[in-house]
Design an enzyme around this catalytic site. Structure first.
Site, PDB file in Angstrom:
ATOM      1  N   SER A  68     -68.706   1.852 -61.206  1.00  0.00           N
ATOM      2  CA  SER A  68     -68.206   3.175 -61.583  1.00  0.00           C
ATOM      3  C   SER A  68     -68.439   3.440 -63.071  1.00  0.00           C
ATOM      4  CB  SER A  68     -66.730   3.285 -61.191  1.00  0.00           C
ATOM      5  OG  SER A  68     -66.265   4.608 -61.282  1.00  0.00           O
ATOM      6  N   ASP A 107     -68.908   8.115 -50.802  1.00  0.00           N
ATOM      7  CA  ASP A 107     -68.225   8.013 -52.098  1.00  0.00           C
ATOM      8  C   ASP A 107     -67.862   9.419 -52.575  1.00  0.00           C
ATOM      9  OD1 ASP A 107     -67.427   7.629 -54.758  1.00  0.00           O
ATOM     10  OD2 ASP A 107     -68.870   6.015 -55.078  1.00  0.00           O
ATOM     11  N   HIS A 152     -65.647   4.559 -52.482  1.00  0.00           N
ATOM     12  CA  HIS A 152     -65.984   4.304 -53.884  1.00  0.00           C
ATOM     13  C   HIS A 152     -65.823   2.848 -54.309  1.00  0.00           C
ATOM     14  CE1 HIS A 152     -66.635   5.164 -58.086  1.00  0.00           C
ATOM     15  NE2 HIS A 152     -65.439   4.730 -58.425  1.00  0.00           N
TER      16      HIS A 152
END
Length: 416
Positions: free
Chosen positions: A266, A353, A392
């Site tokens: 991320s 995601d 995610h």
């Protein structure tokens, strides 16, 4: 005949009298009903009053919501530091009650917790988890033993986590367990800028019931970047990159020529590409770069983030929000960095995601595949179907992940 006419007149008069009496009777009934139900008119008026009061309250609520909606972008523009906090989310500590000095509480019973100082006055919390095959030997060992464990043949992964939470977040811990079960040292840390602690001594804990793996051969090194968890200082892109570089060099001094891989997730992918770009510019690239759920740059990610949905089509969105991010010197320009990176790159992204859209990871891969600096290095993109539900932060659940890593890290292959 006269008699009949008189009789008819009499009947007509009588009928008229009856009609008048009925009319009077109806009026009497109405008066009687009104008298017997004095609250009828009041009830009707009450309904109208309540209806009017409800509408007024709804109008007030709508005005308040509209006022907040307008005020938020204005406040962010006037105080851009707020936008920086929303990017880093270092004030969000989940799980809140975790004791970062005790990684064994999270099932990491072959992990050492300690602190390093990348800059004067800045201390960052670090976890070093040895491979699962070393768990028994790691019990009750001190800092010196953990340092020497880097001299084993097991490769090391430097893990850079995303925003919010700490190095002890559950999905992060689960990934550490997967990696160390595959034979890696895992080193991770929390970025600078949240809580201060006593750094006078290193702390280490170990407990039984470890994660076991008969094939484990690698070490996993974990660290907490400044601004998160129990690390000190204030978060910034420059500070996070500095912390990552410091820890990379710290590990490199201990492992020599053994493989050292960088894994970013991320927001950590932005830190990872910043770090690798610096290393490549110095002529010392890492062995490989792994990007999990990456984005192209923070501007495109902010525009695609679910939080921006309510403002995305607001006139001046870029000026209010995106320019405020730039005002804090936050870019995380991975799309630019890939043109300066010269090592194998693996990108992992789930199609479902919702935090970092899949298309941003695919776009970054397309840019990397065309990069001249990556010519001759393996560049691979692995998508995960929406039906798997990895979203995610749950790619670690993939049963294919061990094979993906072993295939990618075994030997570099030129990409087309």
């Amino acid at each position: 005949m006269r008699k009949r006419k008189g009789s008819a007149d009499h009947d007509s008069s009588f009928t008229g009298t009856l009609l008048e009496d009925r009319s009077d009777l109806k009026q009497c009934h109405r008066k009687t009903d009104a008298a017997s139900d004095p609250g009828g008119a009041g009830t009707a008026m009450g309904r109208r009053y309540r209806r009017g009061g409800l509408m007024w309250r709804l109008r007030k609520l709508l005005i308040c919501v509209l006022g907040i909606y307008i005020a938020i972008p204005v406040i962010i523009k006037v105080c851009p530091s707020i936008q920086a906090k929303l990017v880093f989310l270092n004030f969000v500590r989940v799980p809140y009650f975790i004791d970062l000095k005790r990684p064994q509480d999270q099932g990491l019973n072959h992990t050492r917790n300690f602190y390093l100082q990348p800059e004067e006055g800045i201390n960052i919390g670090v976890w070093h988890t040895v491979p699962s095959v070393m768990w028994r030997e790691a019990q009750a060992k001190d800092a010196e033993w953990y340092d020497k464990s880097f001299q084993s043949s097991h490769p090391v992964i430097l893990y850079l986590h995303g925003n919010a939470g700490t190095r002890g977040g559950d999905h992060r811990v689960q990934l550490y367990k997967v990696l160390c079960s595959l034979g890696y040292h895992v080193v991770t840390f929390d970025y600078r800028g949240m809580l201060s602690v006593n750094f006078n001594a290193l702390s280490y804990h170990a407990i039984p019931n470890p994660v076991r793996s008969p094939k484990g051969k690698h070490h996993v090194v974990l660290f907490a970047r400044a601004g998160w968890g129990d690390s000190e200082g204030s978060p910034s892109e420059k500070g996070m990159t500095t912390d990552a570089l410091f820890l990379y060099q710290w590990i490199k001094q201990r492992i020599g020529q053994k493989p050292l891989y960088i894994w970013g997730h991320s927001l950590g992918t932005g830190v990872a590409t910043n770090l690798v770009r610096r290393l490549c510019d110095r002529g010392t690239p890492p062995d490989s770069l792994i990007l999990e759920s990456p984005f192209t740059n923070i501007r495109e990610e902010a525009k695609s983030h679910p939080f921006s949905m309510v403002y995305r089509y607001l006139p001046g969105f870029d000026w209010f929000f995106l320019d405020s991010i730039a005002a804090n010197d936050i870019r995380f320009a991975s799309d630019e960095n890939v043109n300066h990176i010269s090592c194998p790159v693996l990108i992992l992204h789930a199609e479902d995601d919702t935090v970092v859209p899949f298309q941003l990871g695919k776009k970054l891969y397309d840019l990397a595949a065309q990069s001249k600096s990556l010519n001759g290095h393996k560049v691979q993109f692995i998508p995960f179907s929406s039906s798997l539900g990895y979203r995610h932060k749950f790619i670690y659940k993939s049963p294919q992940l061990p094979n993906i890593l072993s295939d990618f890290l075994s030997a570099p292959h030129p990409h087309v």
